[in-house]
Design a protein around this motif. Structure first.
Motif, PDB file in Angstrom:
ATOM      1  N   GLY A 166       0.788  -1.229   0.000  1.00  0.00           N
ATOM      2  CA  GLY A 166       0.000   0.000   0.000  1.00  0.00           C
ATOM      3  C   GLY A 166       0.810   1.263   0.000  1.00  0.00           C
ATOM      4  O   GLY A 166       0.274   2.344  -0.153  1.00  0.00           O
ATOM      5  N   GLY A 167       2.133   1.184   0.167  1.00  0.00           N
ATOM      6  CA  GLY A 167       2.932   2.398   0.132  1.00  0.00           C
ATOM      7  C   GLY A 167       4.130   2.312   1.051  1.00  0.00           C
ATOM      8  O   GLY A 167       4.320   1.341   1.775  1.00  0.00           O
ATOM      9  N   THR A 168       4.990   3.324   1.029  1.00  0.00           N
ATOM     10  CA  THR A 168       6.182   3.330   1.873  1.00  0.00           C
ATOM     11  C   THR A 168       6.188   4.516   2.820  1.00  0.00           C
ATOM     12  O   THR A 168       7.217   4.827   3.394  1.00  0.00           O
ATOM     13  N   GLY A 169       5.085   5.177   2.946  1.00  0.00           N
ATOM     14  CA  GLY A 169       5.051   6.333   3.834  1.00  0.00           C
ATOM     15  C   GLY A 169       4.309   7.483   3.201  1.00  0.00           C
ATOM     16  O   GLY A 169       3.702   7.347   2.146  1.00  0.00           O
ATOM     17  N   ALA A 170       4.369   8.634   3.862  1.00  0.00           N
ATOM     18  CA  ALA A 170       3.612   9.793   3.392  1.00  0.00           C
ATOM     19  C   ALA A 170       4.127  10.309   2.055  1.00  0.00           C
ATOM     20  O   ALA A 170       3.371  10.856   1.259  1.00  0.00           O
ATOM     21  N   ARG A 171       5.434  10.140   1.802  1.00  0.00           N
ATOM     22  CA  ARG A 171       6.023  10.701   0.577  1.00  0.00           C
ATOM     23  C   ARG A 171       5.732   9.865  -0.658  1.00  0.00           C
ATOM     24  O   ARG A 171       5.621  10.384  -1.755  1.00  0.00           O
ATOM     25  N   VAL A 172       5.663   8.539  -0.481  1.00  0.00           N
ATOM     26  CA  VAL A 172       5.578   7.632  -1.625  1.00  0.00           C
ATOM     27  C   VAL A 172       4.367   6.723  -1.465  1.00  0.00           C
ATOM     28  O   VAL A 172       4.181   6.107  -0.416  1.00  0.00           O
ATOM     29  N   ARG A 173       3.560   6.647  -2.505  1.00  0.00           N
ATOM     30  CA  ARG A 173       2.416   5.736  -2.516  1.00  0.00           C
ATOM     31  C   ARG A 173       2.573   4.762  -3.669  1.00  0.00           C
ATOM     32  O   ARG A 173       2.886   5.162  -4.800  1.00  0.00           O
ATOM     33  N   VAL A 174       2.359   3.482  -3.392  1.00  0.00           N
ATOM     34  CA  VAL A 174       2.491   2.433  -4.395  1.00  0.00           C
ATOM     35  C   VAL A 174       1.114   1.898  -4.735  1.00  0.00           C
ATOM     36  O   VAL A 174       0.333   1.558  -3.839  1.00  0.00           O
ATOM     37  N   VAL A 175       0.795   1.844  -6.026  1.00  0.00           N
ATOM     38  CA  VAL A 175      -0.477   1.309  -6.505  1.00  0.00           C
ATOM     39  C   VAL A 175      -0.190   0.348  -7.651  1.00  0.00           C
ATOM     40  O   VAL A 175       0.947   0.215  -8.098  1.00  0.00           O
ATOM     41  N   GLY A 176      -1.228  -0.312  -8.127  1.00  0.00           N
ATOM     42  CA  GLY A 176      -1.076  -1.178  -9.297  1.00  0.00           C
ATOM     43  C   GLY A 176      -1.118  -0.353 -10.568  1.00  0.00           C
ATOM     44  O   GLY A 176      -0.706   0.808 -10.591  1.00  0.00           O
TER      45      GLY A 176
END
Length: 357
Positions: free
Chosen positions: A235-245
């Motif tokens: 779902g992400g690595t924190g507030a700075r980086v969001r991971v999606v499909g």
């Protein structure tokens, strides 16, 4: 040489039988439209059926004096010589396989490579990219190789194919798990996505993205594309980086401030239409060419994809495009691109001029 010949003609027998069966099924076709891969087989099947042949190219693949096939060349003479050499090499690799496919169709062999046969016959070869990126090419090639602009599906066509079809500004689909809220709650992010290209080390890439964001004070939206990032980012690595499909480029890119991508023709067109500067992390094929063309236009830089995880490389590349002047050039370039609807209409009109080869 045997291995190179096998790679150059990979899948040709399957293409011949599949295309022949498709023509039997659909009935009433009068034109076979072929891309660069497998074009020799598609043209042979069309010839056997007495149909017209037309080509659809997503980047320059024919000899010219404007766009070089490899980096480091300067001037029309060197550029044309490089293309001529490339055509001779490809013909040497594919001649035997092409004549085998022609024989399987009951056609005589040929001693002339397909680009020359298409040219001499006046066949239409649609150039599905924007003329503003390759100034002078349209004039050199003329109406039989029309530069239509980047092609894209409209919302109705995308809906019929089961795609989201969300428009820029619409709230994103709920399956994106709060992505819309994340986009709204902060500054426009940098989009990072490599589509179908394999990311060898997802953890290293995310670390490089996170470090670049921390150094430059930006956020990043990372699209896994065809890759699996689940082991390193739930779902992400924190507030700075969001991971999606995989995401809808048409809906997401206009809400970003820059893009890091592989330099595929489709993604390049979508990024340019969104008015974004770009870092092209290229793998192979036409991707380095797009990186160079964006650099020439003043809206991008290019790096080998494998180098982006090296310390400071991604941050340095992003720093080159995250400035007001580059953003202004990207916005201005987007306004000059052929609108998608007009590009599709031009391509369709050009197909009416196909010829039998």
């Amino acid at each position: 040489m045997r291995a190179l010949r096998a790679v150059a003609a990979a899948g040709w027998a399957e293409l011949r039988t599949g295309l022949t069966a498709l023509l039997d099924d659909v009935g009433g076709a009068d034109t076979v439209v072929t891309g660069p891969l497998g074009q020799e087989v598609a043209a042979a099947v069309a010839e056997r059926r007495g149909l017209r042949t037309a080509a659809l190219h997503y980047c320059p693949v024919r000899a010219n004096g404007v766009v070089a096939p490899v980096g480091g060349l300067r001037g029309p003479r060197a550029t044309r010589a490089a293309w001529a050499l490339g055509e001779r090499v490809r013909w040497g690799l594919t001649r035997r396989a092409e004549n085998e496919q022609r024989a399987a169709l009951g056609l005589p062999g040929t001693r002339v490579h397909l680009p020359a046969r298409l040219r001499d016959a006046g066949a239409v070869e649609i150039q599905a990219y924007d003329p503003v990126l390759v100034p002078g090419l349209a004039a050199e090639w003329g109406p039989r190789r029309p530069l239509t602009g980047f092609l894209a599906l409209d919302d109705d066509a995308r809906a019929r194919l089961g795609e989201t079809g969300a428009r820029a500004g619409d709230r994103l689909d709920a399956r994106d798990g709060g992505l819309d809220d994340w986009l709204v709650d902060g500054d426009p992010p940098v989009y990072v996505g490599f589509g179908s290209m394999p990311v060898a080390d997802p953890a290293a890439l995310l670390a490089a993205v996170d470090a670049a964001c921390a150094q430059l004070g930006v956020r990043a939206l990372v699209s896994a594309g065809w890759n699996d990032f689940s082991a390193v980012a739930a779902g992400g690595t924190g507030a700075r980086v969001r991971v999606v499909g995989a995401v809808d480029h048409a809906a997401v890119l206009p809400r970003c401030r820059a893009a890091v991508h592989h330099g595929g023709a489709g993604t390049t067109g979508a990024v340019l239409r969104a008015g974004l500067p770009a870092v092209v992390g290229w793998y192979s094929a036409d991707q380095p060419l797009w990186g160079e063309l964006l650099r020439r236009a003043g809206v991008g830089v290019a790096r080998r994809a494998s180098a982006l995880t090296e310390p400071g490389v991604l941050a340095g590349a992003l720093a080159e495009v995250l400035d007001d002047a580059t953003a202004a050039r990207a916005t201005a370039l987007a306004a000059r691109l052929v609108p998608a609807g007009r590009a599709v209409a031009a391509a369709a009109d050009a197909l009416d001029g196909g010829v039998r080869v």
